[in-house]
Design a protein around this motif. Structure first.
Motif, PDB file in Angstrom:
ATOM      1  N   GLY A  97       0.794  -1.287  -0.108  1.00 21.43           N
ATOM      2  CA  GLY A  97       0.025   0.187   0.059  1.00 21.43           C
ATOM      3  C   GLY A  97       0.821   1.229  -0.010  1.00 21.43           C
ATOM      4  O   GLY A  97       0.442   2.066  -0.730  1.00 21.43           O
ATOM      5  N   ILE A  98       1.888   1.408   0.847  1.00 23.21           N
ATOM      6  CA  ILE A  98       2.757   2.421   0.804  1.00 23.21           C
ATOM      7  C   ILE A  98       3.501   2.436  -0.395  1.00 23.21           C
ATOM      8  O   ILE A  98       3.678   3.654  -0.885  1.00 23.21           O
ATOM      9  N   ALA A 100       2.267   1.779  -3.381  1.00 26.84           N
ATOM     10  CA  ALA A 100       1.291   2.048  -4.250  1.00 26.84           C
ATOM     11  C   ALA A 100       1.111   3.767  -3.842  1.00 26.84           C
ATOM     12  O   ALA A 100       1.146   4.534  -5.121  1.00 26.84           O
ATOM     13  N   VAL A 101       0.964   4.334  -2.795  1.00 29.00           N
ATOM     14  CA  VAL A 101       0.800   5.697  -2.527  1.00 29.00           C
ATOM     15  C   VAL A 101       1.941   6.563  -2.937  1.00 29.00           C
ATOM     16  O   VAL A 101       1.766   7.491  -3.907  1.00 29.00           O
TER      17      VAL A 101
END
Lengths: 118, 117
Positions: A97-98, A100-101
């Motif tokens: 997720g990190i 992707a951010v």
């Protein structure tokens, strides 16, 4: 209005302050209503207020649709700070997720320098 | 514990309010300076701050009753709202790269929420 690099830098740094504020608020919530906790909450508000001033100021020289997504980086800092200060566990999902951010914020930044299509 | 529907509804509503708050902050930035007395008349700035605080205030209780893995993706709706509002009210333009970035951010926030379960 083209987005200036310094405006981006200010928001990136501002997001760090906002993240630290959130960690302080968590500390404050945990220790409430001890004096130490109240101080942490107060400092948190000072940092968050500083971030707010920085964000508004940066918007003098940048597009909202470019600068606002940068605030998503706070998810990164809060995850890392929580891992360190609260022993929260990281997981593959969180790291993905990190990543992707980071990619997303970078794309928005790159896209803001390009010719518009819409 | 399943996430109650009201929590999701509140989050969606909060993201809309928050996005309008961000729009007002942007509008107020043109007249913004560090002179507090002057800023007291900057109604867009004041409205923007109020909306943002309101959005945060109603969001916080929902995390007590809902799962992060469900609520986080809805929180990231704000990035879509802000992009759309910027087009409509600020004359800004989006492009494929910026939209792709927004999608990546939404996916990233959703993954972080999933990983926080």
């Amino acid at each position: 209005m083209a987005t200036k690099a310094w405006a981006v830098a200010i928001v990136i740094f501002g997001a760090v302050l906002a993240s630290i504020a959130q960690v302080l608020w968590k500390f404050g919530a945990l220790g409430f209503p001890e004096t130490k906790a109240l101080v942490q909450i107060f400092i948190g508000f000072v940092l968050y207020g500083t971030f707010a001033v920085m964000f508004v100021y940066a918007n003098k020289a940048g597009e909202l649709s470019t600068l606002y997504p940068i605030l998503a980086t706070s998810y990164i800092w809060v995850s890392l700070l929580a891992m360190y200060f609260f022993n929260e566990t990281m997981s593959l999902l969180k790291w993905a997720g990190i990543a992707a951010v980071i990619i997303g914020v970078a794309f928005v930044g790159i896209g803001s320098t390009k010719e518009v299509t819409a | 514990m399943a996430t109650p529907l009201w929590a999701i509804a509140v989050i969606i509503f909060a993201t809309l309010i928050g996005a309008f708050g961000a729009l007002m902050l942007k509008k107020g930035s043109a007249k913004f300076n560090l002179n507090i007395f002057q800023q007291l008349k900057n109604w867009q700035l004041i409205l923007g701050c109020s909306l943002y605080v309101l959005a945060s205030a109603i969001t916080i209780p929902t995390f007590r009753y809902g799962e992060l893995s469900v609520l986080f993706p809805f929180v990231s709706l704000s990035y879509i709202w802000v992009s759309l509002l910027s087009i409509k009210h600020l004359g800004e333009r989006m492009n494929a790269m910026k939209w792709l970035g927004i999608v990546a951010i939404i996916v990233g926030v959703a993954l972080i929420g999933l990983g926080s379960g």
